[in-house]
Design an enzyme around this catalytic site. Structure first.
Site, PDB file in Angstrom:
ATOM      1  N   SER A 175     -25.516  -8.072 -34.602  1.00 58.02           N
ATOM      2  CA  SER A 175     -25.026  -9.326 -34.028  1.00 58.02           C
ATOM      3  C   SER A 175     -25.585  -9.623 -32.638  1.00 58.02           C
ATOM      4  O   SER A 175     -25.550 -10.760 -32.204  1.00 58.02           O
ATOM      5  CB  SER A 175     -23.499  -9.326 -33.973  1.00 58.02           C
ATOM      6  OG  SER A 175     -23.035  -8.224 -33.236  1.00 58.02           O
ATOM      7  N   ASP A 183     -16.610 -12.241 -26.332  1.00 58.08           N
ATOM      8  CA  ASP A 183     -15.483 -12.189 -27.280  1.00 58.08           C
ATOM      9  C   ASP A 183     -15.109 -10.768 -27.667  1.00 58.08           C
ATOM     10  O   ASP A 183     -14.392 -10.552 -28.619  1.00 58.08           O
ATOM     11  CB  ASP A 183     -15.846 -12.972 -28.550  1.00 58.08           C
ATOM     12  CG  ASP A 183     -17.012 -12.322 -29.303  1.00 58.08           C
ATOM     13  OD1 ASP A 183     -17.639 -11.396 -28.760  1.00 58.08           O
ATOM     14  OD2 ASP A 183     -17.288 -12.746 -30.452  1.00 58.08           O
ATOM     15  N   HIS A 224     -19.643  -8.585 -27.735  1.00 58.08           N
ATOM     16  CA  HIS A 224     -20.744  -9.511 -27.426  1.00 58.08           C
ATOM     17  C   HIS A 224     -20.700 -10.020 -25.999  1.00 58.08           C
ATOM     18  O   HIS A 224     -19.639 -10.191 -25.417  1.00 58.08           O
ATOM     19  CB  HIS A 224     -20.711 -10.700 -28.387  1.00 58.08           C
ATOM     20  CG  HIS A 224     -20.698 -10.257 -29.804  1.00 58.08           C
ATOM     21  ND1 HIS A 224     -19.676 -10.513 -30.679  1.00 58.08           N
ATOM     22  CD2 HIS A 224     -21.590  -9.506 -30.488  1.00 58.08           C
ATOM     23  CE1 HIS A 224     -19.924  -9.965 -31.845  1.00 58.08           C
ATOM     24  NE2 HIS A 224     -21.083  -9.333 -31.757  1.00 58.08           N
TER      25      HIS A 224
END
Ligand SMILES: *[C@@H]1O[C@H](CO)[C@@H](O)[C@H](O)[C@H]1NC(C)=O
Ligand SMILES: *[C@@H]1O[C@H](CO)[C@@H](O)[C@H](O)[C@H]1NC(C)=O
Ligand SMILES: *[C@@H]1O[C@H](CO)[C@@H](O)[C@H](O)[C@H]1NC(C)=O
Length: 386
Positions: free
Chosen positions: A38, A346, A349
């Protein structure tokens, strides 16, 4: 195990930096091909999560709010490190291979949020993260390489043509490792997870070797892992079971989890040195992910960040504002006033502001390593061999 917490532990995405688009600077890399999780994923995770019927919060506001204005599938408020790097090299944002309907001649991004380095079977056999969990998904580095290899015939045909095509590409192999470790922490002690590090590093090494020898990659960037002990999901998960002595009193980070990252990074760098010695006509650039984050954690003001640096910008109630029942993207979640004044977006990240800083550091390595091998190019070793 709370499902949302386990998801937030797993999501890993990407990065960015401002374009230098003076006409005197010729972009010498003609494409970027990228593998990762991610921290790097520019849009694959919503598609993959749908395959597995897993809810993906990144498809909701306020994801994308700082730059794109709408969600793009990126795990962040804006650009990722790879976005800033593409801008700087004068290339388009690297399109996610599963999401983009168009040409991949300028590059493709095979990274997927929650991807592990090692194949899913390794974890399933060990009951990690649990026997009932859908994670890890079938999106490991090896699987991403298969996706790359099935795309390859659409990019070039003969061996000679492919060698030339990929010889002017910049490859990103990673970041990889964070999901392997964070997922394993749910079922194993940090000491036990340490024994997985050689397997993870060997898997990264094998992928690099394959890209070089089978596909003609000549320029590779290989990021290390983050300081997990400073990462809000790890801090939140282990808050109740960690004595005061487990924390670095200066930073508030959990020491043992950072030590694991340092161990990974040191084994990875030793492995890259070996690969570099073996392949002298190739450039393998180690990208430090750990150091720049520690710098921001240690000196928030220097980077324009607010004091309580380990608190996330977007989330719910709790010590680090990370709450498994109120994840960022949930209607009840709240966003900080100024994401550019925060390091963490969040959970694991980072914000666009943090990504920009890291991209600038990586670009220093990418561009300086390049100057050594090519004086003609502003960026990228343009060596269009014959
Ligand atoms: C992909 O693009 C082509 C041409 O622009 C279009 O005809 C096709 O419907 C698109 N496919 C998908 C799945 O969006
Ligand atoms: C994982 O994905 C790869 C590539 O798409 C595929 O070849 C393989 O069969 C899949 N494995 C499982 C267990 O689904
Ligand atoms: C998480 O949010 C819920 C709902 O607002 C709240 O009841 C709970 O106390 C929060 N958890 C923590 C650890 O603060």
């Amino acid at each position: 195990m709370n499902k949302l917490l386990s998801i937030s532990l797993l999501f890993l995405l990407s990065w960015s930096m401002p374009a230098i688009s003076s006409s005197s600077r010729v972009p010498c890399y003609k494409s970027i091909f990228s593998f990762g999780d991610s921290f790097t994923d520019t849009g694959n995770n919503p598609i993959v999560f749908e395959w597995y019927s897993i809810f993906d919060p990144v498809t909701r506001p306020p994801y994308g709010t700082s730059f794109f204005g709408l969600h793009t599938g990126r795990n962040g408020d804006g650009r990722l490190i790879i976005d800033f790097i593409a801008e700087n090299l004068g290339l388009p944002y690297v399109p996610a291979n599963l999401a983009h309907n168009g040409s991949f001649r300028s590059g493709a991004n095979f990274a997927v949020g929650a991807a592990t380095t090692v194949d899913a079977g390794f974890f399933h056999e060990r009951g990690i993260p649990s026997t009932t969990s859908k994670f890890p998904l079938n999106t490991s580095l090896g699987v991403q390489l298969e996706w790359f290899e099935s795309m390859k015939p659409s990019l070039c045909r003969t061996a000679r043509e492919c060698k030339k095509f990929f010889g002017t590409s910049l490859f990103f192999v990673g970041e990889f490792g964070v999901n392997d470790y964070h997922m394993s922490f749910q079922r194993r002690t940090v000491q036990e997870v340490r024994s997985f590090v050689p397997v993870v590093v060997a898997t990264i090494s094998k992928a690099i070797e394959r890209l070089i020898t089978k596909h003609g990659a000549r320029n590779l960037v290989v990021p290390g892992v983050i300081p997990s002990g400073c990462s809000p999901p790890i801090l939140t998960k282990f808050a109740d079971v960690s004595p005061a002595s487990a924390y670095d009193s200066r930073t508030g980070c959990l020491k043992a989890y950072n030590e694991l990252g340092l161990h990974h990074n040191s084994l990875l760098q030793a492995e890259l040195d070996k690969l570099q010695a073996k392949h002298r006509n190739v450039r393998i650039i180690y990208a430090d992910f750990f150091g720049p984050i520690m710098d921001m954690v240690e000196s928030p003001h220097k980077f324009g960040f607010e004091e309580d640096i380990l608190i996330v910008c977007c989330g719910g109630p709790g010590r680090y504002r990370l709450n498994s029942t109120v994840p960022c993207g949930d209607a009840a979640a709240t966003m900080c006033q100024d994401p550019s004044a925060r390091l963490y977006w969040d959970g694991v990240h980072l914000t666009e502001a943090a990504n920009r800083h890291i991209a600038n550091i990586w670009l220093g390595s990418i561009n300086s390593a390049t100057r050594v091998s090519s004086s003609k190019c502003a960026n990228g070793p343009c060596r269009p061999s014959g």
